[in-house]
Motif scaffolding. Structure first.
Motif, PDB file in Angstrom:
ATOM      1  N   ALA A  29       0.837  -1.204   0.000  1.00  7.74           N
ATOM      2  CA  ALA A  29       0.000   0.000   0.000  1.00  7.74           C
ATOM      3  C   ALA A  29       0.871   1.253   0.000  1.00  7.74           C
ATOM      4  O   ALA A  29       0.589   2.225  -0.724  1.00  7.74           O
ATOM      5  CB  ALA A  29      -0.923  -0.009   1.218  1.00  7.74           C
ATOM      6  N   GLY A  30       1.949   1.238   0.796  1.00  7.14           N
ATOM      7  CA  GLY A  30       2.851   2.386   0.822  1.00  7.14           C
ATOM      8  C   GLY A  30       3.536   2.603  -0.510  1.00  7.14           C
ATOM      9  O   GLY A  30       3.656   3.735  -0.991  1.00  7.14           O
ATOM     10  N   ILE A  31       3.996   1.525  -1.121  1.00  7.60           N
ATOM     11  CA  ILE A  31       4.652   1.627  -2.429  1.00  7.60           C
ATOM     12  C   ILE A  31       3.670   2.157  -3.471  1.00  7.60           C
ATOM     13  O   ILE A  31       4.019   2.997  -4.310  1.00  7.60           O
ATOM     14  CB  ILE A  31       5.208   0.255  -2.852  1.00  7.60           C
ATOM     15  N   THR A  32       2.419   1.695  -3.398  1.00  3.97           N
ATOM     16  CA  THR A  32       1.401   2.161  -4.347  1.00  3.97           C
ATOM     17  C   THR A  32       1.162   3.658  -4.199  1.00  3.97           C
ATOM     18  O   THR A  32       1.067   4.388  -5.201  1.00  3.97           O
ATOM     19  CB  THR A  32       0.085   1.394  -4.123  1.00  3.97           C
ATOM     20  N   GLY A  33       1.042   4.125  -2.948  1.00  4.39           N
ATOM     21  CA  GLY A  33       0.852   5.555  -2.728  1.00  4.39           C
ATOM     22  C   GLY A  33       2.012   6.363  -3.276  1.00  4.39           C
ATOM     23  O   GLY A  33       1.823   7.408  -3.917  1.00  4.39           O
ATOM     24  N   GLY A 122      -3.671   9.373  -1.709  1.00  3.29           N
ATOM     25  CA  GLY A 122      -3.147   8.039  -1.447  1.00  3.29           C
ATOM     26  C   GLY A 122      -1.868   8.030  -0.626  1.00  3.29           C
ATOM     27  O   GLY A 122      -1.546   7.024   0.029  1.00  3.29           O
ATOM     28  N   MET A 123      -1.112   9.133  -0.625  1.00  2.00           N
ATOM     29  CA  MET A 123       0.115   9.199   0.166  1.00  2.00           C
ATOM     30  C   MET A 123      -0.166   9.047   1.658  1.00  2.00           C
ATOM     31  O   MET A 123       0.714   8.661   2.429  1.00  2.00           O
ATOM     32  CB  MET A 123       0.830  10.528  -0.090  1.00  2.00           C
ATOM     33  N   GLY A 124      -1.400   9.338   2.067  1.00  2.00           N
ATOM     34  CA  GLY A 124      -1.746   9.198   3.482  1.00  2.00           C
ATOM     35  C   GLY A 124      -1.650   7.773   3.983  1.00  2.00           C
ATOM     36  O   GLY A 124      -1.570   7.536   5.201  1.00  2.00           O
ATOM     37  N   MET A 125      -1.645   6.787   3.064  1.00  2.00           N
ATOM     38  CA  MET A 125      -1.561   5.392   3.489  1.00  2.00           C
ATOM     39  C   MET A 125      -0.223   5.062   4.139  1.00  2.00           C
ATOM     40  O   MET A 125      -0.136   4.131   4.944  1.00  2.00           O
ATOM     41  CB  MET A 125      -1.788   4.459   2.288  1.00  2.00           C
ATOM     42  N   ILE A 126       0.832   5.817   3.818  1.00  2.00           N
ATOM     43  CA  ILE A 126       2.154   5.486   4.350  1.00  2.00           C
ATOM     44  C   ILE A 126       2.243   5.739   5.859  1.00  2.00           C
ATOM     45  O   ILE A 126       2.530   4.818   6.627  1.00  2.00           O
ATOM     46  CB  ILE A 126       3.252   6.244   3.584  1.00  2.00           C
ATOM     47  N   PRO A 127       1.991   6.964   6.359  1.00  2.00           N
ATOM     48  CA  PRO A 127       2.048   7.145   7.816  1.00  2.00           C
ATOM     49  C   PRO A 127       0.973   6.363   8.553  1.00  2.00           C
ATOM     50  O   PRO A 127       1.195   5.908   9.683  1.00  2.00           O
ATOM     51  CB  PRO A 127       1.862   8.661   7.987  1.00  2.00           C
ATOM     52  N   ILE A 146       8.498  -1.572  10.377  1.00  2.00           N
ATOM     53  CA  ILE A 146       8.373  -0.121  10.254  1.00  2.00           C
ATOM     54  C   ILE A 146       9.413   0.422   9.279  1.00  2.00           C
ATOM     55  O   ILE A 146       9.125   1.298   8.453  1.00  2.00           O
ATOM     56  CB  ILE A 146       8.501   0.549  11.634  1.00  2.00           C
ATOM     57  N   ALA A 147      10.643  -0.092   9.365  1.00  2.00           N
ATOM     58  CA  ALA A 147      11.694   0.362   8.460  1.00  2.00           C
ATOM     59  C   ALA A 147      11.323   0.076   7.009  1.00  2.00           C
ATOM     60  O   ALA A 147      11.512   0.909   6.121  1.00  2.00           O
ATOM     61  CB  ALA A 147      13.013  -0.313   8.815  1.00  2.00           C
ATOM     62  N   LEU A 148      10.773  -1.115   6.765  1.00  2.00           N
ATOM     63  CA  LEU A 148      10.365  -1.480   5.406  1.00  2.00           C
ATOM     64  C   LEU A 148       9.236  -0.588   4.907  1.00  2.00           C
ATOM     65  O   LEU A 148       9.256  -0.099   3.774  1.00  2.00           O
ATOM     66  CB  LEU A 148       9.938  -2.944   5.379  1.00  2.00           C
ATOM     67  N   MET A 149       8.253  -0.355   5.749  1.00  2.00           N
ATOM     68  CA  MET A 149       7.117   0.479   5.368  1.00  2.00           C
ATOM     69  C   MET A 149       7.549   1.916   5.106  1.00  2.00           C
ATOM     70  O   MET A 149       7.120   2.561   4.147  1.00  2.00           O
ATOM     71  CB  MET A 149       6.066   0.442   6.486  1.00  2.00           C
ATOM     72  N   SER A 150       8.428   2.428   5.957  1.00  2.00           N
ATOM     73  CA  SER A 150       8.892   3.803   5.785  1.00  2.00           C
ATOM     74  C   SER A 150       9.696   3.958   4.502  1.00  2.00           C
ATOM     75  O   SER A 150       9.599   4.967   3.807  1.00  2.00           O
ATOM     76  CB  SER A 150       9.738   4.216   6.994  1.00  2.00           C
ATOM     77  N   ALA A 151      10.494   2.929   4.179  1.00  2.00           N
ATOM     78  CA  ALA A 151      11.293   2.991   2.953  1.00  2.00           C
ATOM     79  C   ALA A 151      10.437   2.927   1.697  1.00  2.00           C
ATOM     80  O   ALA A 151      10.909   3.237   0.603  1.00  2.00           O
ATOM     81  CB  ALA A 151      12.316   1.856   2.932  1.00  2.00           C
ATOM     82  N   SER A 152       9.172   2.529   1.837  1.00  2.00           N
ATOM     83  CA  SER A 152       8.306   2.399   0.663  1.00  2.00           C
ATOM     84  C   SER A 152       8.120   3.719  -0.062  1.00  2.00           C
ATOM     85  O   SER A 152       7.835   3.737  -1.267  1.00  2.00           O
ATOM     86  CB  SER A 152       6.940   1.828   1.073  1.00  2.00           C
ATOM     87  N   GLY A 154      10.449   5.873  -0.839  1.00  2.00           N
ATOM     88  CA  GLY A 154      11.492   5.936  -1.849  1.00  2.00           C
ATOM     89  C   GLY A 154      11.409   4.811  -2.847  1.00  2.00           C
ATOM     90  O   GLY A 154      11.658   4.991  -4.040  1.00  2.00           O
ATOM     91  N   VAL A 155      11.042   3.605  -2.381  1.00  2.00           N
ATOM     92  CA  VAL A 155      10.962   2.440  -3.255  1.00  2.00           C
ATOM     93  C   VAL A 155       9.908   2.658  -4.336  1.00  2.00           C
ATOM     94  O   VAL A 155      10.137   2.397  -5.525  1.00  2.00           O
ATOM     95  CB  VAL A 155      10.638   1.168  -2.440  1.00  2.00           C
ATOM     96  N   GLY A 156       8.738   3.147  -3.935  1.00  2.00           N
ATOM     97  CA  GLY A 156       7.674   3.388  -4.900  1.00  2.00           C
ATOM     98  C   GLY A 156       8.076   4.370  -5.970  1.00  2.00           C
ATOM     99  O   GLY A 156       7.807   4.168  -7.168  1.00  2.00           O
ATOM    100  N   GLY A 157       8.749   5.451  -5.547  1.00  2.21           N
ATOM    101  CA  GLY A 157       9.195   6.434  -6.516  1.00  2.21           C
ATOM    102  C   GLY A 157      10.227   5.884  -7.476  1.00  2.21           C
ATOM    103  O   GLY A 157      10.189   6.139  -8.683  1.00  2.21           O
ATOM    104  N   ALA A 158      11.164   5.067  -6.945  1.00  2.42           N
ATOM    105  CA  ALA A 158      12.231   4.525  -7.783  1.00  2.42           C
ATOM    106  C   ALA A 158      11.701   3.493  -8.769  1.00  2.42           C
ATOM    107  O   ALA A 158      12.115   3.456  -9.932  1.00  2.42           O
ATOM    108  CB  ALA A 158      13.313   3.899  -6.902  1.00  2.42           C
ATOM    109  N   LEU A 159      10.801   2.633  -8.322  1.00  2.00           N
ATOM    110  CA  LEU A 159      10.259   1.597  -9.206  1.00  2.00           C
ATOM    111  C   LEU A 159       9.253   2.179 -10.199  1.00  2.00           C
ATOM    112  O   LEU A 159       9.086   1.647 -11.296  1.00  2.00           O
ATOM    113  CB  LEU A 159       9.591   0.502  -8.383  1.00  2.00           C
ATOM    114  N   GLY A 160       8.587   3.254  -9.799  1.00  2.00           N
ATOM    115  CA  GLY A 160       7.546   3.815 -10.650  1.00  2.00           C
ATOM    116  C   GLY A 160       8.066   4.400 -11.942  1.00  2.00           C
ATOM    117  O   GLY A 160       7.398   4.328 -12.983  1.00  2.00           O
TER     118      GLY A 160
END
Length: 486
Positions: A29-33, A122-127, A146-152, A154-160
């Protein structure tokens, strides 16, 4: 009046869903946002023709997402504390579904801007997801998750970027139909697999005036920063917006301090750990985004410049993709470092590694492969830093305010990215050279932008080192204790 009196928290029924399933759903969900932030990058040059509008009007397709994400993030966080984080994540994913469908059907610029604005929600899903983990996961899995979710972010932006570039070459509307389908899937997974979370019982309800005030202040600030280059930094519109943002936010802050249940508890936010973490977040957000602005342009510059690499949009995205993967792989290591030495150390080390990544980019501009290595170094630092921030925040705020506090922290990062876009944009626009009668950014312009990123990341490391050590050491223990007692 103070808002220090603790809220009562209503615990949900025990969940039978596995922890791994919850972590998977929330991370996706975080990566999608975060994907929504880079979704239209491949279309920037073509948007005026696709939507039959001017370049100036088309730029609002990006600005709209930035503004709504900034406003919706703290609001959804507070609503998540009051009415349930799972419920608000469903609201955010629903807005993402509608916004994506509107964009896919858009034939002109106005509906596209509306749709992109809804996608920003949709960015609200991350916090919200980070805070929900505190409520739903066992203590031994919390730090890594938490570390994985928080990194999402940057991950979402890089993969997108590479995914969007590949799809856009086929049909640009497929980008938005794809994001619609993905948002529907995420909403379904959240509904099916993410349990309800504790709800704070607060008789004062939601602070609507505070939400409007913060929204107005942020819109003025981000509009002034993001559109200043187009309107002119000395223009009455830009200066007026920036001055208005300062006045509105000061009045908003005074008003929040008079409430028992404010949108953002500024007394908690002013605690040294929370305040310095948010400052570091803003600076790290700047340094992270500066890399994503500079290196893609450098890779796509014509070889005729003598330093450009002449890569296509798709090739550039593929060269940048390993950075997102490194970010995801490094985030669990950051959680282990936080457990051993405290999240303060992880944040400081991560920021320093980001700075090293920028220096490496200056020294290794000669090929796409070496630039990819520099991106991976910087991304590793971002993965460390992003994972440490929520641990510091949640170890210093009441359990009933975790979503609100994490949302404000996410907002700090977003403001940092907006400032980075403005500063780097000015540097790249001013330091130019002539190429066949056209002014393009010079090699010194790119190097200057990279060195600014390195310096800012170093500042973030110094800010992190200033965080009180005892509070940093106690942060993870506080989270684990509260998870065990909720």
């Amino acid at each position: 009046m103070t808002s220090q009196a603790p809220d009562h928290v209503t615990a949900p029924e025990p969940s039978t869903v596995s922890s791994n399933a919850i972590v998977f759903v929330l991370s996706v969900a975080g990566i999608t946002g975060a994907l929504m932030q880079t979704l239209v990058v491949p279309l920037i040059q073509d948007l005026p023709d696709l939507l039959n509008t001017t370049a100036s009007n088309a730029s609002w397709v990006i600005t709209a997402t930035l503004l709504t994400a900034a406003v919706a993030t703290p609001v959804s966080g507070r609503l998540g504390d009051l009415y349930g984080k799972r419920r608000m994540m469903l609201v955010c994913s629903g807005a993402l579904v509608i916004g994506s469908a509107v964009c896919a059907l858009a034939a002109s610029v106005v509906p596209m801007i509306v749709g992109r604005g809804l996608q920003g929600v949709g960015m609200g899903m991350i916090p919200l997801g980070i805070s929900a983990m505190r409520d739903l996961l066992p203590a031994e899995k919390l730090g890594t998750s938490i570390a994985l979710m928080s990194a999402s972010m940057g991950v979402g932006g890089a993969l997108g970027l590479p995914i969007a570039a590949a799809v856009a070459e086929v049909n640009w509307r497929l980008l938005f139909w794809g994001s619609t389908a993905l948002a529907v899937l995420i909403a379904t997974l959240i509904f099916k697999l993410v349990p309800a979370t504790p709800v704070a019982r607060n008789t004062s309800g939601f602070d609507y005036v505070g939400a409007v005030g913060l929204g107005a202040g942020l819109v003025c600030l981000l509009l002034g920063v993001s559109k200043g280059a187009d309107w002119g930094w000395g223009s009455a519109t830009t200066v007026g917006l920036l001055v208005a943002s300062v006045v509105i936010l000061l009045v908003w802050g005074w008003f929040e301090l008079t409430l028992d249940a404010p949108l953002v508890d500024l007394r908690v936010t002013a605690r040294p750990v929370v305040l310095l973490t948010n400052v570091a977040s803003l600076v790290v957000g700047f340094s992270m985004y500066a890399q994503s602005l500079i290196i893609p342009q450098l890779m796509q510059m014509p070889k005729a410049t003598g330093f450009g690499l002449g890569e296509s949009m798709l090739a550039m995205g593929l060269w940048m993709m390993p950075g997102g993967l490194v970010m995801m792989l490094v985030s669990p290591l950051g959680a282990k470092l936080s457990h051993l030495r405290g999240p303060k150390v992880t944040l400081a080390v991560g920021s320093f590694v980001v700075s090293l990544g920028y220096v490496a980019a200056v020294l290794m501009m000669g090929s796409a492969f070496t630039l990819m290595l520099a991106v991976c170094i910087g991304s590793a630092g971002v993965g460390l830093a992003y994972g440490a921030m929520p641990a510091l925040i949640m170890g210093s705020v009441p359990v009933s305010e975790t979503a609100s506090a994490n949302s404000f922290n996410t907002l700090s990062r977003s403001v940092g990215t907006s400032i980075a876009a403005a500063v780097v944009g000015v540097v790249l626009a001013q330091m130019t050279m002539d190429l066949g009668g056209t002014q393009v950014t010079s090699e010194n312009g790119f190097k200057t932008g990279l060195l600014i990123g390195a310096a800012v990341a170093l500042v973030a490391s110094l800010v992190a080192m200033a965080i009180p050590s005892k509070a940093s050491r106690d942060a993870e223990e506080s989270i684990e204790h509260e998870v065990a007692t909720v």
